[in-house]
Write a protein that holds these residues in place. Sequence first.
Motif, PDB file in Angstrom:
ATOM      1  N   HIS A 237       0.813  -1.228   0.000  1.00 52.06           N
ATOM      2  CA  HIS A 237       0.000   0.000   0.000  1.00 52.06           C
ATOM      3  C   HIS A 237       0.842   1.271   0.000  1.00 52.06           C
ATOM      4  O   HIS A 237       0.385   2.315   0.472  1.00 52.06           O
ATOM      5  N   CYS A 247      -7.627   2.846  -3.760  1.00 55.22           N
ATOM      6  CA  CYS A 247      -7.470   1.476  -3.252  1.00 55.22           C
ATOM      7  C   CYS A 247      -8.378   1.297  -2.031  1.00 55.22           C
ATOM      8  O   CYS A 247      -8.775   2.271  -1.393  1.00 55.22           O
ATOM      9  N   CYS A 249      -7.581   0.559   0.770  1.00 56.14           N
ATOM     10  CA  CYS A 249      -6.909   1.057   1.983  1.00 56.14           C
ATOM     11  C   CYS A 249      -7.131   2.559   2.176  1.00 56.14           C
ATOM     12  O   CYS A 249      -6.799   3.111   3.217  1.00 56.14           O
ATOM     13  N   CYS A 254      -1.879   2.504  -5.263  1.00 54.61           N
ATOM     14  CA  CYS A 254      -0.993   1.647  -4.447  1.00 54.61           C
ATOM     15  C   CYS A 254      -0.213   0.665  -5.329  1.00 54.61           C
ATOM     16  O   CYS A 254      -0.683   0.256  -6.398  1.00 54.61           O
TER      17      CYS A 254
END
Length: 372
Positions: A237, A247, A249, A254
């Motif tokens: 990430h 993403c 996250c 990423c």
Amino acid sequence: MKKYINQDDMRQVNSSDVFNLIRIQKSVTRKQIEGISGLSWGGVSNITSRLLDAGYIIETKRLDNTGTGRIPTCLEVNGKDNYVVGIDVNMTGINAVVSNLKNEVIKDFHYEADFANSSVLLDSIFNFTKEILSEFSDNKLLCIGIAMQGIVDSKNKASVFLPGCKDWVNVPLAEIMENRFNLPVYIDHDPNCILLGHGFDKEYENAVLLRIDKGIGMAAMINGEILTDSGLFEIEHITVNPKGELCKCGSKGCLSSYVSETGITERLGLSMGEIFNAALKKDKKALGIFDDLANYLGMAISNLVKIFNCDEILLCGEMMEYKDFFLAKLNSCVKTASSYNKPCKVSVIDVKDATFGAALMAIYNSVKSLNI
Ligand SMILES: [Zn+2]
């Protein structure tokens, strides 16, 4: 922050250092250990007699070539009586080796794992381990080492998260195994075990390993020691393209989106098989996907080389099946980017080192845990 080391910790450090020294030297006298290690004669005698009592090392006689008539007593790692088990729990299957303390593999095993849920997977691991132990029931097995994917808390001997097994959360795997099999069990993140196993007969100072499958796992060796901590190195990430897609996250662009199997297939809605087949037919879009992989992975590796001053970057995992489409370009990216550093080699290695590394990790931990 200065870490406080008490007397017990120092003794443990010394016992594993002495064992390692004997392993590397193959055959060595106590006097030589004193000279190489800088430990006192009393310390060397104490540690070696404990290692002898516990069966980790043996005494041998060296041929007298000094002309003095004195035959020195040497110490060697005990390669006969005591074995360890190294297990790699992986979505592609569970693999294991039984090795002796000289790190010679006696036998390897493979088992089809069922990752449907935590209780089914635990049963798979139990059955597999039982099968191995029963085959070696006439031998003394000292301990078990387990390499796990996902997030591992090796200090607390727990597997925190395992991708692909939905209800596997904070499983105290080593403790459960210890209770069931009555042997010490140690656990570590699989990239750490692969790096330990692969680096066993190398002379790395600093090295970084990336395991690229559905996700990206990372291990780092600094001054010959593997850095371990739970949740360390969320390399997948890091942002490599600030204008990239969002993403899960919360970051944009990423590394995982361009390099891991899940990232690529979810971003493009194509399977790796479809992309590979199209690339074989020289399809421009498919070749572009591998070019992106080389560029973004090259960017990440170039940064790692600068941060860790690496001797070598090791790549492994299922994505290496497609290396013919990206490795040459990746190497040129890293070569260009690392011109101010010492030359850094990028190598592709086999993940089978995970089982061997798990056994090695267990040996080191078990020597450290000896009450010296
Ligand atoms: Zn991300």
